[in-house]
Motif scaffolding. Structure first.
Motif, mmCIF file in Angstrom:
data_model
loop_
_atom_site.group_PDB
_atom_site.id
_atom_site.type_symbol
_atom_site.label_atom_id
_atom_site.label_comp_id
_atom_site.label_asym_id
_atom_site.label_seq_id
_atom_site.Cartn_x
_atom_site.Cartn_y
_atom_site.Cartn_z
ATOM 1 N N ASN A 47 4.099 -2.496 -9.136
ATOM 2 C CA ASN A 47 5.496 -2.457 -8.227
ATOM 3 C C ASN A 47 4.795 -3.233 -6.898
ATOM 4 N N TYR A 48 3.218 -4.100 -7.229
ATOM 5 C CA TYR A 48 2.875 -4.649 -5.846
ATOM 6 C C TYR A 48 1.667 -5.735 -6.659
ATOM 7 N N THR A 419 11.115 4.793 -0.161
ATOM 8 C CA THR A 419 10.408 3.998 -0.584
ATOM 9 C C THR A 419 8.719 3.667 -0.738
ATOM 10 N N PRO A 421 6.204 4.604 -3.611
ATOM 11 C CA PRO A 421 5.616 3.039 -4.222
ATOM 12 C C PRO A 421 5.194 3.350 -5.370
ATOM 13 N N THR A 422 5.530 4.395 -5.838
ATOM 14 C CA THR A 422 5.137 4.532 -6.942
ATOM 15 C C THR A 422 5.966 5.562 -7.962
ATOM 16 N N GLY A 423 6.970 5.074 -7.304
ATOM 17 C CA GLY A 423 8.133 5.406 -8.140
ATOM 18 C C GLY A 423 8.714 6.406 -7.614
ATOM 19 N N THR A 426 11.917 7.258 -5.198
ATOM 20 C CA THR A 426 12.483 6.699 -4.308
ATOM 21 C C THR A 426 13.455 6.022 -6.072
ATOM 22 N N ASN A 428 14.906 2.836 -5.629
ATOM 23 C CA ASN A 428 14.993 1.623 -5.394
ATOM 24 C C ASN A 428 14.357 1.691 -6.741
ATOM 25 N N ARG A 430 13.413 -1.346 -7.845
ATOM 26 C CA ARG A 430 12.833 -2.074 -8.858
ATOM 27 C C ARG A 430 10.569 -1.795 -8.087
ATOM 28 N N LEU A 431 11.033 -0.451 -7.842
ATOM 29 C CA LEU A 431 9.749 0.900 -7.475
ATOM 30 C C LEU A 431 9.774 1.097 -8.963
#
Length: 496
Positions: A47-48, A419, A421-423, A426, A428, A430-431
């Motif tokens: 994701n990042y 939000t 960050p590890t999905g 969320t 989202n 994309r995440l």
């Protein structure tokens, strides 16, 4: 002139090397970006890309520099580095040993010390795991020899790939997965694991147009062979007196359909079941669910005032043993959730350390301990915590956040903001791409395997063949004087 030539040559060489280094760096960054986006084993890197690698660099360097720049092993909350590190290593199936001595203060008040035997059980000695049956009088009782299970986490609070990974991981581990109050999703069923269907105060998935229990929908849920038990949630440790909270940003069309609510609006559950006004109503609802489904039905609550539990026991004894809940899931005041008011999370309810011995003592005193199985939940992520719960009197434990760590959770505290960050928490997409259900399910299974493995190691050290044979005489608790006394002696003052 000769010196000037050497200086110019040096500048030219330096410039050339800088350009070479610069372009190598650009190529390396491009390579890392592509590699990070294509891999799915580490959600942070996916994701990042590139910058996500710094997390692992800092994590590694923290081993050497934490005494100057980072928190100590046992300082962080709600879970410290030592706890998270053990879960990560167990999930990844890597070395779980440590060196040089424990960072756990053994003379701290409340510390649990297990009493090793002079004659530990031989590791090579085979034994048959003890099985426990829940709801023996039901037409479809549930029997399992697994001690550790996955606690309630709903689809909505968790993402599609996270629930999918938990389902497959639970199936591999042979444990059950609690659906949470958000209803039964296709992703809970996907892995083929045993399921506990939770009926929350909003009755998502089994509600009619007025929000009341719909018996036809209940029968439809029970028709799934994977659904083994039903749990009526009265309260939750992180927010007793408050219902579930799912922010509108996380109420997608799919989630709204499963729950039976409008999409794009906050999903706020009532703070209690409207039809429950006393303990008799609780037993009536347990009976209705059990009669409708033919499967075991229990209740979940965090204990504050224990008088209602005493009244419940008395009502059971008045009606007969058949009327009792098949199990009591006891949540801790320091349990977790995706979203809760801080006033409730910080200050309401009793932690498991106090409520579990009180509940066990009460059921023993009323003669109901064998009839009502106890499931302890709330920060039960380590083998030692599980061993304490079993010795205190629990029959099973269930962990939510331990399995979230196995999925890759980094305790970023973003669960309520969509939000993560590890999905994991969320919606989202994309995440979510960085969370590969196949890879993470293996980690969930590995974590649960080593949870049982190290639990058995503690039991054998205490001289018993099975962790279910641990009792209060097998452990001590450190009191205010700095010395320890047996759990049996310490918990006597909690007798009703």
């Amino acid at each position: 002139m000769q010196l000037q030539a050497w200086v110019m040559w040096g500048i030219d060489l330096f410039s050339g090397l800088f350009l070479v280094f610069f372009w190598l760096l650009i190529i390396a960054v491009i390579y890392m970006y592509v590699a990070d986006k294509l891999q799915t084993k580490q959600a942070i890197r996916h994701n990042y890309p590139v910058i996500g690698r710094f997390r692992y660099l800092f994590e590694k360097q923290g081993e050497f520099f934490r005494q100057y720049f980072f928190a100590q092993d046992r300082e962080e909350l709600p879970f410290n580095r030592a706890e998270r590190s053990w879960v990560y290593r167990a999930a990844k199936d890597v070395d779980r040993t440590i060196s040089f001595g424990s960072t756990q203060p053994l003379d701290k008040q409340g510390s649990i010390l297990f009493l090793n035997s002079a004659f530990p059980v031989n590791d090579n000695k085979a034994h048959t795991p003890i099985k426990i049956t829940v709801g023996e009088a039901c037409s479809t009782p549930y029997t399992t020899d697994k001690i550790c299970h996955i606690s309630a986490m709903s689809f909505g609070a968790l993402s599609r790939p996270a629930v999918t990974a938990l389902s497959h991981g639970a199936a591999k581990a042979g444990c059950w997965l609690n659906t949470g109050e958000g209803g039964l999703s296709p992703y809970h069923l996907k892995g083929g694991c045993d399921l506990v269907f939770q009926i929350g105060t909003a009755k998502y998935g089994v509600r009619d147009d007025q929000g009341k229990l719909d018996h036809q929908k209940l029968q439809h849920i029970a028709a799934h062979e994977q659904v083994k038990m039903f749990e009526i949630k009265l309260s939750q440790g992180a927010k007793p007196g408050k219902g579930g909270i799912l922010p509108a940003v996380k109420v997608t069309d799919e989630i709204a359909k499963i729950r039976g609510i409008p999409a794009g609006q906050d999903s706020i559950s009532p703070n209690g079941h409207p039809e429950l006004e006393n303990v008799a109503d609780i037993l009536d609802m347990v009976h209705q669910v059990r009669q409708t489904t033919g499967k075991p039905c229990g209740i979940k609550a965090v204990i504050g005032d224990i008088e209602w539990v005493k009244d419940l026991c008395d009502e059971v004894l008045n009606r007969g043993m058949h009327s009792a809940p098949d199990f009591f899931t006891l949540d801790s005041a320091d349990g977790g959730t995706g979203a809760a008011p801080q006033a409730l999370m910080d200050n309401v309810g009793l932690p498991l350390r106090e409520s579990l011995p009180k509940l066990v003592n009460l059921l023993v005193e009323k003669g109901l301990k064998q009839r009502i199985k106890i499931i302890a939940t709330g920060k039960m992520i380590m083998p030692s915590y599980v061993a304490w719960a079993l010795a205190t009197g629990a029959d099973f434990i269930a962990s939510a956040r331990g399995n979230m760590f196995a999925l890759g959770c980094i305790q970023s505290l973003q669960c309520n903001k969509d939000t993560c960050p590890t999905g994991i928490t969320t919606h989202n997409t994309r995440l979510q791409r960085g969370l590969n259900p196949k890879d993470k399910s293996a980690r969930v299974a590995s974590y649960n395997h080593y949870l049982h493995h190290d639990l058995a190691m503690i039991a054998k050290s205490c001289g018993v063949t099975d962790a279910r044979l641990l009792t209060r005489i097998h452990a001590h608790i450190v009191v205010s004087s700095g010395v320890s006394i047996s759990l049996d002696q310490h918990y006597k003052h909690m007798m009703p």
